[in-house]
Write a protein that holds these residues in place. Structure first.
Motif, PDB file in Angstrom:
ATOM      1  N   PRO A   2       0.822  -1.209   0.000  1.00  0.00           N
ATOM      2  CA  PRO A   2       0.000   0.000   0.000  1.00  0.00           C
ATOM      3  C   PRO A   2       0.856   1.258   0.000  1.00  0.00           C
ATOM      4  O   PRO A   2       1.818   1.363   0.758  1.00  0.00           O
ATOM      5  CB  PRO A   2      -0.791  -0.116   1.305  1.00  0.00           C
ATOM      6  CG  PRO A   2      -0.788  -1.565   1.608  1.00  0.00           C
ATOM      7  CD  PRO A   2       0.520  -2.084   1.092  1.00  0.00           C
ATOM      8  N   ASP A  58      -5.924  -2.112   0.288  1.00  0.00           N
ATOM      9  CA  ASP A  58      -6.585  -0.833   0.053  1.00  0.00           C
ATOM     10  C   ASP A  58      -7.191  -0.870  -1.351  1.00  0.00           C
ATOM     11  O   ASP A  58      -7.213  -1.925  -1.989  1.00  0.00           O
ATOM     12  CB  ASP A  58      -5.623   0.347   0.257  1.00  0.00           C
ATOM     13  CG  ASP A  58      -4.477   0.386  -0.740  1.00  0.00           C
ATOM     14  OD1 ASP A  58      -4.529  -0.337  -1.757  1.00  0.00           O
ATOM     15  OD2 ASP A  58      -3.531   1.155  -0.521  1.00  0.00           O
ATOM     16  N   ALA A  59      -7.657   0.254  -1.839  1.00  0.00           N
ATOM     17  CA  ALA A  59      -8.344   0.290  -3.132  1.00  0.00           C
ATOM     18  C   ALA A  59      -7.443  -0.129  -4.295  1.00  0.00           C
ATOM     19  O   ALA A  59      -7.927  -0.605  -5.313  1.00  0.00           O
ATOM     20  CB  ALA A  59      -8.888   1.690  -3.380  1.00  0.00           C
ATOM     21  N   ASN A  60      -6.131   0.032  -4.146  1.00  0.00           N
ATOM     22  CA  ASN A  60      -5.211  -0.240  -5.251  1.00  0.00           C
ATOM     23  C   ASN A  60      -4.347  -1.477  -5.055  1.00  0.00           C
ATOM     24  O   ASN A  60      -3.712  -1.926  -5.998  1.00  0.00           O
ATOM     25  CB  ASN A  60      -4.286   0.962  -5.467  1.00  0.00           C
ATOM     26  CG  ASN A  60      -5.059   2.207  -5.825  1.00  0.00           C
ATOM     27  OD1 ASN A  60      -5.963   2.163  -6.640  1.00  0.00           O
ATOM     28  ND2 ASN A  60      -4.727   3.314  -5.196  1.00  0.00           N
ATOM     29  N   ASN A  61      -4.272  -2.001  -3.863  1.00  0.00           N
ATOM     30  CA  ASN A  61      -3.363  -3.101  -3.562  1.00  0.00           C
ATOM     31  C   ASN A  61      -4.063  -4.174  -2.742  1.00  0.00           C
ATOM     32  O   ASN A  61      -4.917  -3.875  -1.921  1.00  0.00           O
ATOM     33  CB  ASN A  61      -2.147  -2.593  -2.767  1.00  0.00           C
ATOM     34  CG  ASN A  61      -1.367  -1.555  -3.528  1.00  0.00           C
ATOM     35  OD1 ASN A  61      -0.689  -1.863  -4.481  1.00  0.00           O
ATOM     36  ND2 ASN A  61      -1.492  -0.298  -3.115  1.00  0.00           N
ATOM     37  N   ASN A  85      -3.802  10.388   4.807  1.00  0.00           N
ATOM     38  CA  ASN A  85      -4.119   9.135   4.140  1.00  0.00           C
ATOM     39  C   ASN A  85      -5.614   8.905   4.032  1.00  0.00           C
ATOM     40  O   ASN A  85      -6.063   8.163   3.167  1.00  0.00           O
ATOM     41  CB  ASN A  85      -3.467   7.975   4.888  1.00  0.00           C
ATOM     42  CG  ASN A  85      -3.580   6.678   4.125  1.00  0.00           C
ATOM     43  OD1 ASN A  85      -3.471   6.657   2.910  1.00  0.00           O
ATOM     44  ND2 ASN A  85      -3.796   5.596   4.842  1.00  0.00           N
ATOM     45  N   ARG A  89     -10.016  11.773  -2.240  1.00  0.00           N
ATOM     46  CA  ARG A  89      -9.353  12.226  -3.464  1.00  0.00           C
ATOM     47  C   ARG A  89     -10.401  12.432  -4.543  1.00  0.00           C
ATOM     48  O   ARG A  89     -11.306  11.637  -4.693  1.00  0.00           O
ATOM     49  CB  ARG A  89      -8.318  11.193  -3.912  1.00  0.00           C
ATOM     50  CG  ARG A  89      -7.196  11.087  -2.934  1.00  0.00           C
ATOM     51  CD  ARG A  89      -6.095  10.216  -3.518  1.00  0.00           C
ATOM     52  NE  ARG A  89      -5.080  10.008  -2.501  1.00  0.00           N
ATOM     53  CZ  ARG A  89      -4.861   8.861  -1.880  1.00  0.00           C
ATOM     54  NH1 ARG A  89      -5.538   7.798  -2.213  1.00  0.00           N
ATOM     55  NH2 ARG A  89      -3.927   8.761  -0.970  1.00  0.00           N
TER      56      ARG A  89
END
Length: 90
Positions: A2, A58-61, A85, A89
């Motif tokens: 992350p 998380d949203a990406n990992n 954090n 966004r």
């Protein structure tokens, strides 16, 4: 692993690494390897010995496993980075 996009102007000095990773479950931490900052994440779980930890997805990992033997260090993320954090966004 992350990783978070750091807001401009917020630079953190390294904090002291925690040796007892089992005490960091549920805590947002800085993740370093061989002294290099990789990002921040939340410790999802850790072994009783504290030698292995899982960093929450998380949203990406996806969920990541790290080991002290691999050169990883965990330290509690400073408050100004913890709040950064969790910002939304656009």
């Amino acid at each position: 692993m992350p990783v978070v996009v750091w807001p401009h102007g917020l630079v953190a000095a390294p904090t002291s690494p925690c040796q007892e990773w089992q005490l960091l479950i549920g805590v947002q931490v800085e993740i370093r390897r061989h002294g290099r900052l990789l990002g921040i994440g939340v410790v999802d779980n850790a072994t009783a010995s504290g030698d292995i930890a899982w960093i929450a997805a998380d949203a990406n990992n996806g969920r990541s496993m790290i080991e002290k033997a691999g050169g990883y260090e965990l330290s509690i993320a400073p408050p100004h980075l913890r709040s950064a954090n969790t910002t939304t966004r656009r």
